[in-house]
Write a protein that holds these residues in place. Sequence first.
Motif, PDB file in Angstrom:
ATOM      1  N   ALA A  52       1.006  -1.278  -0.131  1.00 46.51           N
ATOM      2  CA  ALA A  52      -0.029   0.022  -0.059  1.00 46.51           C
ATOM      3  C   ALA A  52       0.900   1.202  -0.105  1.00 46.51           C
ATOM      4  CB  ALA A  52      -0.959  -0.017   1.082  1.00 46.51           C
ATOM      5  N   VAL A  53       1.972   1.295   0.576  1.00 42.87           N
ATOM      6  CA  VAL A  53       2.903   2.273   0.726  1.00 42.87           C
ATOM      7  C   VAL A  53       3.469   2.509  -0.546  1.00 42.87           C
ATOM      8  CG1 VAL A  53       5.038   3.041   1.629  1.00 42.87           C
ATOM      9  CG2 VAL A  53       3.370   2.345   3.151  1.00 42.87           C
ATOM     10  N   GLY A  54       3.747   1.518  -1.289  1.00 44.43           N
ATOM     11  CA  GLY A  54       4.514   1.484  -2.545  1.00 44.43           C
ATOM     12  C   GLY A  54       3.310   2.134  -3.489  1.00 44.43           C
ATOM     13  N   ARG A  55       2.130   1.616  -3.456  1.00 43.35           N
ATOM     14  CA  ARG A  55       1.082   2.399  -4.533  1.00 43.35           C
ATOM     15  C   ARG A  55       0.931   3.661  -4.218  1.00 43.35           C
ATOM     16  NH1 ARG A  55      -0.900  -2.764  -3.116  1.00 43.35           N
ATOM     17  NH2 ARG A  55      -2.730  -1.833  -1.828  1.00 43.35           N
ATOM     18  N   MET A  56       0.757   4.073  -2.935  1.00 48.00           N
ATOM     19  CA  MET A  56       0.659   5.498  -2.619  1.00 48.00           C
ATOM     20  C   MET A  56       1.896   6.438  -2.892  1.00 48.00           C
ATOM     21  SD  MET A  56       0.562   7.471   1.216  1.00 48.00           S
ATOM     22  CE  MET A  56       2.067   6.513   1.601  1.00 48.00           C
ATOM     23  N   LEU A  57       3.086   5.877  -2.793  1.00 48.81           N
ATOM     24  CA  LEU A  57       4.359   6.617  -3.299  1.00 48.81           C
ATOM     25  C   LEU A  57       4.387   6.820  -4.771  1.00 48.81           C
ATOM     26  CD1 LEU A  57       6.882   5.293  -0.710  1.00 48.81           C
ATOM     27  CD2 LEU A  57       5.899   7.356  -0.704  1.00 48.81           C
ATOM     28  N   ARG A  58       3.870   5.700  -5.314  1.00 49.66           N
ATOM     29  CA  ARG A  58       3.868   5.936  -6.851  1.00 49.66           C
ATOM     30  C   ARG A  58       2.969   6.904  -7.379  1.00 49.66           C
ATOM     31  NH1 ARG A  58       5.306   0.346  -5.887  1.00 49.66           N
ATOM     32  NH2 ARG A  58       3.275  -0.267  -6.704  1.00 49.66           N
ATOM     33  N   GLY A  59       1.800   7.006  -6.692  1.00 50.91           N
ATOM     34  CA  GLY A  59       0.722   7.821  -7.021  1.00 50.91           C
ATOM     35  C   GLY A  59      -0.373   6.905  -7.531  1.00 50.91           C
ATOM     36  N   GLU A  60      -0.553   5.566  -7.423  1.00 45.70           N
ATOM     37  CA  GLU A  60      -1.343   4.873  -8.097  1.00 45.70           C
ATOM     38  C   GLU A  60      -2.730   4.790  -7.232  1.00 45.70           C
ATOM     39  OE1 GLU A  60       0.348   1.202  -8.245  1.00 45.70           O
ATOM     40  OE2 GLU A  60       1.829   1.489  -9.552  1.00 45.70           O
ATOM     41  N   THR A  61      -2.605   5.051  -6.058  1.00 49.91           N
ATOM     42  CA  THR A  61      -3.729   5.016  -5.043  1.00 49.91           C
ATOM     43  C   THR A  61      -3.729   6.045  -3.915  1.00 49.91           C
ATOM     44  OG1 THR A  61      -2.968   3.338  -3.765  1.00 49.91           O
ATOM     45  CG2 THR A  61      -4.222   2.629  -5.301  1.00 49.91           C
ATOM     46  N   LEU A  62      -4.795   6.642  -3.403  1.00 50.16           N
ATOM     47  CA  LEU A  62      -4.968   7.396  -2.221  1.00 50.16           C
ATOM     48  C   LEU A  62      -5.115   6.342  -1.032  1.00 50.16           C
ATOM     49  CD1 LEU A  62      -7.123  10.444  -3.330  1.00 50.16           C
ATOM     50  CD2 LEU A  62      -4.722  10.387  -2.514  1.00 50.16           C
ATOM     51  N   PRO A  63      -4.349   6.844   0.082  1.00 49.16           N
ATOM     52  CA  PRO A  63      -4.439   5.998   1.260  1.00 49.16           C
ATOM     53  C   PRO A  63      -5.996   6.035   1.948  1.00 49.16           C
ATOM     54  CG  PRO A  63      -3.448   7.756   1.917  1.00 49.16           C
ATOM     55  CD  PRO A  63      -3.408   7.809   0.391  1.00 49.16           C
ATOM     56  N   ARG A  64      -6.200   5.164   2.684  1.00 46.00           N
ATOM     57  CA  ARG A  64      -7.648   5.503   3.372  1.00 46.00           C
ATOM     58  C   ARG A  64      -7.621   6.746   4.292  1.00 46.00           C
ATOM     59  NH1 ARG A  64      -6.757  -0.036   4.622  1.00 46.00           N
ATOM     60  NH2 ARG A  64      -6.369   0.687   6.596  1.00 46.00           N
ATOM     61  N   PRO A  65      -8.648   7.266   4.436  1.00 49.36           N
ATOM     62  CA  PRO A  65      -8.769   8.540   5.361  1.00 49.36           C
ATOM     63  C   PRO A  65      -8.388   8.468   6.632  1.00 49.36           C
ATOM     64  CG  PRO A  65     -10.779   8.432   3.990  1.00 49.36           C
ATOM     65  CD  PRO A  65     -10.019   7.336   3.807  1.00 49.36           C
ATOM     66  N   SER A  66      -8.315   7.222   7.267  1.00 53.53           N
ATOM     67  CA  SER A  66      -7.996   6.826   8.558  1.00 53.53           C
ATOM     68  C   SER A  66      -6.353   6.857   8.866  1.00 53.53           C
ATOM     69  CB  SER A  66      -8.677   5.455   9.050  1.00 53.53           C
ATOM     70  OG  SER A  66      -8.254   4.327   8.263  1.00 53.53           O
ATOM     71  N   GLN A  67      -5.865   6.546   7.620  1.00 55.21           N
ATOM     72  CA  GLN A  67      -4.416   6.597   7.730  1.00 55.21           C
ATOM     73  C   GLN A  67      -3.528   8.021   7.351  1.00 55.21           C
ATOM     74  OE1 GLN A  67      -4.493   4.052   4.320  1.00 55.21           O
ATOM     75  NE2 GLN A  67      -3.716   2.184   5.519  1.00 55.21           N
ATOM     76  N   PHE A  68      -4.350   8.985   7.245  1.00 58.74           N
ATOM     77  CA  PHE A  68      -3.911  10.248   6.770  1.00 58.74           C
ATOM     78  C   PHE A  68      -2.888  10.831   8.009  1.00 58.74           C
ATOM     79  CE2 PHE A  68      -7.104  11.209   3.607  1.00 58.74           C
ATOM     80  CZ  PHE A  68      -6.303  10.833   2.539  1.00 58.74           C
ATOM     81  N   GLU A  69      -3.559  10.808   9.239  1.00 58.75           N
ATOM     82  CA  GLU A  69      -2.793  11.130  10.506  1.00 58.75           C
ATOM     83  C   GLU A  69      -1.513  10.751  10.825  1.00 58.75           C
ATOM     84  OE1 GLU A  69      -3.631  12.355  15.241  1.00 58.75           O
ATOM     85  OE2 GLU A  69      -5.322  11.465  14.020  1.00 58.75           O
ATOM     86  N   ARG A  70      -1.483   9.187  10.514  1.00 60.85           N
ATOM     87  CA  ARG A  70      -0.320   8.272  10.914  1.00 60.85           C
ATOM     88  C   ARG A  70       0.789   8.636   9.795  1.00 60.85           C
ATOM     89  NH1 ARG A  70      -1.101   2.454  13.148  1.00 60.85           N
ATOM     90  NH2 ARG A  70       1.155   2.873  13.595  1.00 60.85           N
ATOM     91  N   ILE A  71       0.352   9.165   8.628  1.00 63.93           N
ATOM     92  CA  ILE A  71       1.379   9.230   7.416  1.00 63.93           C
ATOM     93  C   ILE A  71       1.958  10.580   7.796  1.00 63.93           C
ATOM     94  CG2 ILE A  71       1.622   9.978   5.042  1.00 63.93           C
ATOM     95  CD1 ILE A  71      -0.773   7.975   4.588  1.00 63.93           C
ATOM     96  N   ALA A  72       1.277  11.557   7.985  1.00 63.88           N
ATOM     97  CA  ALA A  72       1.484  13.007   8.451  1.00 63.88           C
ATOM     98  C   ALA A  72       2.603  12.874   9.740  1.00 63.88           C
ATOM     99  CB  ALA A  72       0.185  13.779   8.891  1.00 63.88           C
TER     100      ALA A  72
END
Length: 154
Positions: A52-72
Amino acid sequence: MPTTHDGAEPTTPAERFGAVVHAAAQRAGYNLRTGSGGRAALAKDTGMSASAVGRMLRGETLPRPSQFERIARAVHLDLHDLLVRGGVISPDSANDLSERVRSLPITPEEAADAWGISNPMIRKILLANIRQAIGMQRDSERDQEQAGGNTAQR
């Protein structure tokens, strides 16, 4: 304007978000080159899977909203800043976000205020019902704990 991991300009929301997180993660000390372990560390720190991190970093998918805070938190960005820079919310909406997002539960009075209940009689009934529901919930939880405790002693 952020660029994607391959240097191109982002064209989708997922690409923009991924580019922002990619740049911030590198600034935060994550080595994101293949085989370096940085993506796995970012996955661990965000609670996401490595794929999921790889897909996010490649711009293929957005993470789930519940993950935004931990990413930040992992990439050392303010949550509002991440969401605005990542194109998830507009700069205007971010100004009001802190007033709408709460980390603590609201009181019954705050709920009545938020719902615009101003009639004294209706407000009194609403507050009494909320307090009764809270009490019933606590009683139920206490009964469940006691029942669990009795089962454990057998």
